[in-house]
Design a protein around this motif. Structure first.
Motif, short mmCIF file in Angstrom:
data_model
loop_
_atom_site.label_atom_id
_atom_site.label_comp_id
_atom_site.label_asym_id
_atom_site.label_seq_id
_atom_site.Cartn_x
_atom_site.Cartn_y
_atom_site.Cartn_z
N LEU A 73 0.86 -1.18 0.00
CA LEU A 73 0.00 0.00 0.00
C LEU A 73 0.90 1.23 0.00
O LEU A 73 1.91 1.27 0.70
N ARG A 74 0.50 2.23 -0.73
CA ARG A 74 1.28 3.45 -0.83
C ARG A 74 0.35 4.62 -0.52
O ARG A 74 -0.74 4.70 -1.06
N PHE A 75 0.81 5.50 0.35
CA PHE A 75 -0.01 6.65 0.74
C PHE A 75 0.76 7.93 0.50
O PHE A 75 1.92 8.04 0.87
N GLU A 76 0.10 8.89 -0.08
CA GLU A 76 0.72 10.18 -0.36
C GLU A 76 0.22 11.25 0.62
O GLU A 76 0.46 12.42 0.41
N ALA A 91 6.41 -0.66 7.67
CA ALA A 91 6.15 0.67 7.12
C ALA A 91 7.46 1.42 6.99
O ALA A 91 8.39 1.23 7.78
N TRP A 92 7.55 2.28 5.99
CA TRP A 92 8.73 3.10 5.81
C TRP A 92 8.34 4.36 5.06
O TRP A 92 7.32 4.42 4.39
N LYS A 93 9.15 5.37 5.19
CA LYS A 93 8.95 6.62 4.47
C LYS A 93 9.86 6.60 3.25
O LYS A 93 11.08 6.46 3.39
N SER A 94 9.28 6.72 2.09
CA SER A 94 10.08 6.58 0.87
C SER A 94 10.32 7.90 0.16
O SER A 94 11.02 7.93 -0.84
N GLY A 95 9.74 8.97 0.62
CA GLY A 95 9.94 10.25 -0.05
C GLY A 95 8.93 10.49 -1.15
O GLY A 95 8.13 9.63 -1.49
N ALA A 96 8.96 11.69 -1.68
CA ALA A 96 8.00 12.08 -2.72
C ALA A 96 8.30 11.37 -4.03
O ALA A 96 9.46 11.16 -4.38
N PRO A 97 7.24 11.00 -4.77
CA PRO A 97 7.45 10.36 -6.07
C PRO A 97 7.98 11.36 -7.09
O PRO A 97 7.67 12.55 -7.03
N GLY A 98 8.79 10.88 -8.00
CA GLY A 98 9.33 11.74 -9.05
C GLY A 98 8.33 11.93 -10.19
O GLY A 98 7.28 11.29 -10.24
N ILE A 137 -1.43 19.45 -3.81
CA ILE A 137 -1.97 20.77 -3.46
C ILE A 137 -2.42 20.78 -2.00
O ILE A 137 -2.17 21.74 -1.26
N LEU A 138 -3.06 19.71 -1.56
CA LEU A 138 -3.63 19.68 -0.21
C LEU A 138 -2.63 19.33 0.88
O LEU A 138 -2.77 19.78 2.02
N TYR A 139 -1.65 18.47 0.59
CA TYR A 139 -0.83 17.90 1.65
C TYR A 139 0.64 18.23 1.60
O TYR A 139 1.42 17.69 2.35
N ARG A 140 1.08 19.10 0.73
CA ARG A 140 2.51 19.44 0.70
C ARG A 140 2.73 20.87 0.99
O ARG A 140 2.01 21.73 0.88
#
Length: 87
Positions: free
Chosen positions: A24-27, A56-63, A84-87
């Motif tokens: 599962l991937r969450f942004e 679980a791990w933090k992978s950073g923002a997608p390119g 727009i909402l979460y960064r």
């Protein structure tokens, strides 16, 4: 679950097996609840919830070249709205 030609759902006993994984991937921030309880359509008579291992791990923002982001225009819109909402 498997749907037959008439659309009737049937339990697929081969679908979940020991060692199977789900990624599962969450942004954005999320609350996740997991259950290993048997599915209501599972024909086995015993109630035997399975084990669950969570990593679980933090992978950073997608390119910009992210495969999931660019799979279709709907995904691109979703990622854009999330940024727009979460960064």
């Amino acid at each position: 679950m498997i749907a037959d030609d008439a659309g009737k759902l049937q339990f697929d006993e081969t679908n979940s097996h020991p060692g199977a994984t789900v990624d599962l991937r969450f942004e954005m921030n999320v609350l996740v609840m997991l259950s290993a309880a048997p599915h209501p359509l599972d024909p086995r008579p015993d109630y035997a919830p399975g084990d669950v291992m969570l990593t679980a791990w933090k992978s950073g923002a997608p390119g910009a070249d992210d495969v999931c982001r660019n799979a279709c225009a709907e995904n691109q819109r979703g990622f854009y709205q999330t940024e727009i909402l979460y960064r």
